[in-house]
Design a protein around this motif. Structure first.
Motif, PDB file in Angstrom:
ATOM      1  N   VAL A 171      15.274  48.138 -13.363  1.00 28.19           N
ATOM      2  CA  VAL A 171      15.358  46.681 -13.473  1.00 28.19           C
ATOM      3  C   VAL A 171      16.806  46.223 -13.337  1.00 28.19           C
ATOM      4  O   VAL A 171      17.082  45.183 -12.728  1.00 28.19           O
ATOM      5  CB  VAL A 171      14.735  46.189 -14.798  1.00 28.19           C
ATOM      6  CG1 VAL A 171      14.942  44.690 -14.982  1.00 28.19           C
ATOM      7  CG2 VAL A 171      13.242  46.512 -14.835  1.00 28.19           C
ATOM      8  N   VAL A 172      17.746  46.990 -13.876  1.00 23.54           N
ATOM      9  CA  VAL A 172      19.161  46.683 -13.699  1.00 23.54           C
ATOM     10  C   VAL A 172      19.508  46.629 -12.214  1.00 23.54           C
ATOM     11  O   VAL A 172      20.226  45.721 -11.755  1.00 23.54           O
ATOM     12  CB  VAL A 172      20.043  47.735 -14.415  1.00 23.54           C
ATOM     13  CG1 VAL A 172      21.492  47.637 -13.940  1.00 23.54           C
ATOM     14  CG2 VAL A 172      19.981  47.544 -15.917  1.00 23.54           C
ATOM     15  N   GLU A 173      18.992  47.581 -11.454  1.00 26.22           N
ATOM     16  CA  GLU A 173      19.274  47.589 -10.015  1.00 26.22           C
ATOM     17  C   GLU A 173      18.654  46.364  -9.336  1.00 26.22           C
ATOM     18  O   GLU A 173      19.239  45.801  -8.402  1.00 26.22           O
ATOM     19  CB  GLU A 173      18.750  48.880  -9.380  1.00 26.22           C
ATOM     20  CG  GLU A 173      19.394  50.155  -9.920  1.00 26.22           C
ATOM     21  CD  GLU A 173      20.911  50.142  -9.855  1.00 26.22           C
ATOM     22  OE1 GLU A 173      21.479  49.558  -8.915  1.00 26.22           O
ATOM     23  OE2 GLU A 173      21.540  50.722 -10.762  1.00 26.22           O
ATOM     24  N   LYS A 174      17.483  45.939  -9.793  1.00 29.03           N
ATOM     25  CA  LYS A 174      16.878  44.695  -9.272  1.00 29.03           C
ATOM     26  C   LYS A 174      17.788  43.514  -9.582  1.00 29.03           C
ATOM     27  O   LYS A 174      18.011  42.638  -8.734  1.00 29.03           O
ATOM     28  CB  LYS A 174      15.510  44.467  -9.919  1.00 29.03           C
ATOM     29  CG  LYS A 174      14.398  45.362  -9.425  1.00 29.03           C
ATOM     30  CD  LYS A 174      13.737  44.757  -8.207  1.00 29.03           C
ATOM     31  CE  LYS A 174      12.519  45.573  -7.797  1.00 29.03           C
ATOM     32  NZ  LYS A 174      11.893  45.044  -6.563  1.00 29.03           N
ATOM     33  N   SER A 175      18.299  43.492 -10.803  1.00 33.47           N
ATOM     34  CA  SER A 175      19.171  42.404 -11.220  1.00 33.47           C
ATOM     35  C   SER A 175      20.424  42.349 -10.368  1.00 33.47           C
ATOM     36  O   SER A 175      20.863  41.274  -9.934  1.00 33.47           O
ATOM     37  CB  SER A 175      19.533  42.579 -12.698  1.00 33.47           C
ATOM     38  OG  SER A 175      20.283  41.489 -13.174  1.00 33.47           O
ATOM     39  N   LEU A 176      21.012  43.518 -10.100  1.00 32.36           N
ATOM     40  CA  LEU A 176      22.235  43.566  -9.306  1.00 32.36           C
ATOM     41  C   LEU A 176      21.975  43.283  -7.836  1.00 32.36           C
ATOM     42  O   LEU A 176      22.831  42.723  -7.145  1.00 32.36           O
ATOM     43  CB  LEU A 176      22.914  44.925  -9.474  1.00 32.36           C
ATOM     44  CG  LEU A 176      23.548  45.147 -10.848  1.00 32.36           C
ATOM     45  CD1 LEU A 176      23.991  46.587 -11.013  1.00 32.36           C
ATOM     46  CD2 LEU A 176      24.715  44.190 -11.062  1.00 32.36           C
ATOM     47  N   ALA A 177      20.804  43.660  -7.343  1.00 31.89           N
ATOM     48  CA  ALA A 177      20.458  43.328  -5.960  1.00 31.89           C
ATOM     49  C   ALA A 177      20.334  41.817  -5.803  1.00 31.89           C
ATOM     50  O   ALA A 177      20.717  41.245  -4.777  1.00 31.89           O
ATOM     51  CB  ALA A 177      19.162  44.012  -5.552  1.00 31.89           C
ATOM     52  N   TYR A 178      19.809  41.153  -6.839  1.00 35.57           N
ATOM     53  CA  TYR A 178      19.679  39.694  -6.796  1.00 35.57           C
ATOM     54  C   TYR A 178      21.028  39.021  -6.995  1.00 35.57           C
ATOM     55  O   TYR A 178      21.355  38.055  -6.311  1.00 35.57           O
ATOM     56  CB  TYR A 178      18.690  39.240  -7.877  1.00 35.57           C
ATOM     57  CG  TYR A 178      18.568  37.740  -7.948  1.00 35.57           C
ATOM     58  CD1 TYR A 178      17.954  37.024  -6.915  1.00 35.57           C
ATOM     59  CD2 TYR A 178      19.101  37.037  -9.018  1.00 35.57           C
ATOM     60  CE1 TYR A 178      17.874  35.640  -6.962  1.00 35.57           C
ATOM     61  CE2 TYR A 178      19.026  35.659  -9.067  1.00 35.57           C
ATOM     62  CZ  TYR A 178      18.415  34.971  -8.035  1.00 35.57           C
ATOM     63  OH  TYR A 178      18.344  33.601  -8.082  1.00 35.57           O
ATOM     64  N   ASN A 179      21.825  39.525  -7.933  1.00 36.96           N
ATOM     65  CA  ASN A 179      23.120  38.910  -8.251  1.00 36.96           C
ATOM     66  C   ASN A 179      24.155  39.997  -8.523  1.00 36.96           C
ATOM     67  O   ASN A 179      24.316  40.439  -9.661  1.00 36.96           O
ATOM     68  CB  ASN A 179      22.976  37.998  -9.477  1.00 36.96           C
ATOM     69  CG  ASN A 179      24.289  37.357  -9.877  1.00 36.96           C
ATOM     70  OD1 ASN A 179      25.290  37.464  -9.168  1.00 36.96           O
ATOM     71  ND2 ASN A 179      24.306  36.683 -11.020  1.00 36.96           N
ATOM     72  N   PRO A 180      24.872  40.456  -7.492  1.00 35.99           N
ATOM     73  CA  PRO A 180      25.834  41.550  -7.659  1.00 35.99           C
ATOM     74  C   PRO A 180      26.987  41.234  -8.624  1.00 35.99           C
ATOM     75  O   PRO A 180      27.593  42.148  -9.170  1.00 35.99           O
ATOM     76  CB  PRO A 180      26.364  41.785  -6.238  1.00 35.99           C
ATOM     77  CG  PRO A 180      25.326  41.201  -5.341  1.00 35.99           C
ATOM     78  CD  PRO A 180      24.744  40.039  -6.080  1.00 35.99           C
ATOM     79  N   ARG A 181      27.274  39.947  -8.824  1.00 32.11           N
ATOM     80  CA  ARG A 181      28.366  39.547  -9.722  1.00 32.11           C
ATOM     81  C   ARG A 181      27.838  39.294 -11.137  1.00 32.11           C
ATOM     82  O   ARG A 181      28.275  38.387 -11.835  1.00 32.11           O
ATOM     83  CB  ARG A 181      29.077  38.311  -9.172  1.00 32.11           C
ATOM     84  CG  ARG A 181      29.777  38.563  -7.852  1.00 32.11           C
ATOM     85  CD  ARG A 181      30.561  37.341  -7.393  1.00 32.11           C
ATOM     86  NE  ARG A 181      31.558  36.945  -8.375  1.00 32.11           N
ATOM     87  CZ  ARG A 181      32.746  37.524  -8.530  1.00 32.11           C
ATOM     88  NH1 ARG A 181      33.089  38.549  -7.772  1.00 32.11           N
ATOM     89  NH2 ARG A 181      33.593  37.094  -9.448  1.00 32.11           N
ATOM     90  N   ASN A 182      26.957  40.150 -11.543  1.00 35.35           N
ATOM     91  CA  ASN A 182      26.247  40.023 -12.805  1.00 35.35           C
ATOM     92  C   ASN A 182      26.855  41.020 -13.786  1.00 35.35           C
ATOM     93  O   ASN A 182      26.461  42.186 -13.833  1.00 35.35           O
ATOM     94  CB  ASN A 182      24.764  40.311 -12.515  1.00 35.35           C
ATOM     95  CG  ASN A 182      23.902  40.375 -13.737  1.00 35.35           C
ATOM     96  OD1 ASN A 182      24.345  40.150 -14.853  1.00 35.35           O
ATOM     97  ND2 ASN A 182      22.657  40.705 -13.518  1.00 35.35           N
ATOM     98  N   ALA A 183      27.844  40.577 -14.553  1.00 36.52           N
ATOM     99  CA  ALA A 183      28.614  41.488 -15.396  1.00 36.52           C
ATOM    100  C   ALA A 183      27.733  42.214 -16.404  1.00 36.52           C
ATOM    101  O   ALA A 183      27.922  43.419 -16.645  1.00 36.52           O
ATOM    102  CB  ALA A 183      29.707  40.708 -16.125  1.00 36.52           C
TER     103      ALA A 183
END
Length: 236
Positions: A171-183
């Protein structure tokens, strides 16, 4: 009906149709529509674990027209929405549409919701019109992105708390794929690798954790969790 009446009706339709089309955001060309469209969009978003926008509006609502014409078809908002499943619903077009409006907790128009259905998090209602002021296109686009990002992050953290780290990392990878600037997602990636690296005494995982903490801090220098994690691994 006489031939003259038919010609007159066709002329009126020819004049009115373009005006109606202008009132719609890009003719809803890449949106699904109504209750049936909601079923399909929700299913697609659930299966793909992607964000979903559900927008309730009416033909007579002046604020809806402002949202349609000034935001949904333009600039950063249009760009942000291009990568999201979305459905527009007019509750006045049928009982199923009205039932959905009530299900989402709608109390007025426009009602614009952002969610990641697979996350189990409640939909977030957004509006660019707040307290007598209006968001810029960029600001409203950022709020749409932030709502979806928050759903991913809460979902991933919940899975981590439940000990489902492999699923949490997915899910973290999904989150980063959607928003790479997601600290926060970078921090959580670091936390998961850090935990696994300590448990398995795996130097490679610990270095991945350190890199993830560093990335989080480059985006949010004040993030305390990433600061603590980085300090613990500083000498690697």
């Amino acid at each position: 009906m006489t031939t003259q009446h038919i010609r007159t009706l066709l002329l009126v339709l020819a004049l009115v149709t373009p005006a109606l089309a202008l009132a719609q955001p890009a003719a809803w060309s890449d949106w699904r529509h109504g209750a049936a469209g909601h079923t399909l969009a929700l299913s697609d978003a659930q299966r793909s674990e992607q964000p979903l926008v559900v927008y309730f509006h009416t033909d007579w609502c002046l604020w809806c027209r402002q949202l349609n014409e000034r935001y949904l078809r333009n600039g950063a908002v249009r760009s942000t929405l291009s990568g999201i499943k979305k459905v527009e619903i007019n509750p006045e077009r049928g009982p199923q549409e009205m039932a959905l409006f009530r299900q989402y907790g709608g109390t007025g128009y426009p009602s614009f919701y952002v969610l990641v259905p697979a996350s189990g998090e409640a939909p977030v209602r957004l509006s660019p019109f707040r307290g007598g002021s209006e968001d810029s296109l960029a600001a409203f686009a950022e709020r749409i992105e932030a709502a979806a990002t928050q759903h991913y992050n809460r979902w991933a953290f919940r899975l981590h708390q439940e000990g489902q780290d492999a699923r949490s990392l997915a899910v973290v990878e999904k989150s980063l794929a959607y928003n790479p600037r997601n600290a926060y997602a970078h921090y959580l990636r670091g936390l998961i690798h850090h935990k696994a690296g300590d448990r398995q005494r795996d130097l490679g995982l610990l270095r991945e954790a350190k890199a993830a903490y560093e990335r989080a801090l480059s985006l949010d220098p004040g993030h305390q969790g990433s600061q603590r994690g980085f300090e613990a691994l500083r000498n690697l």
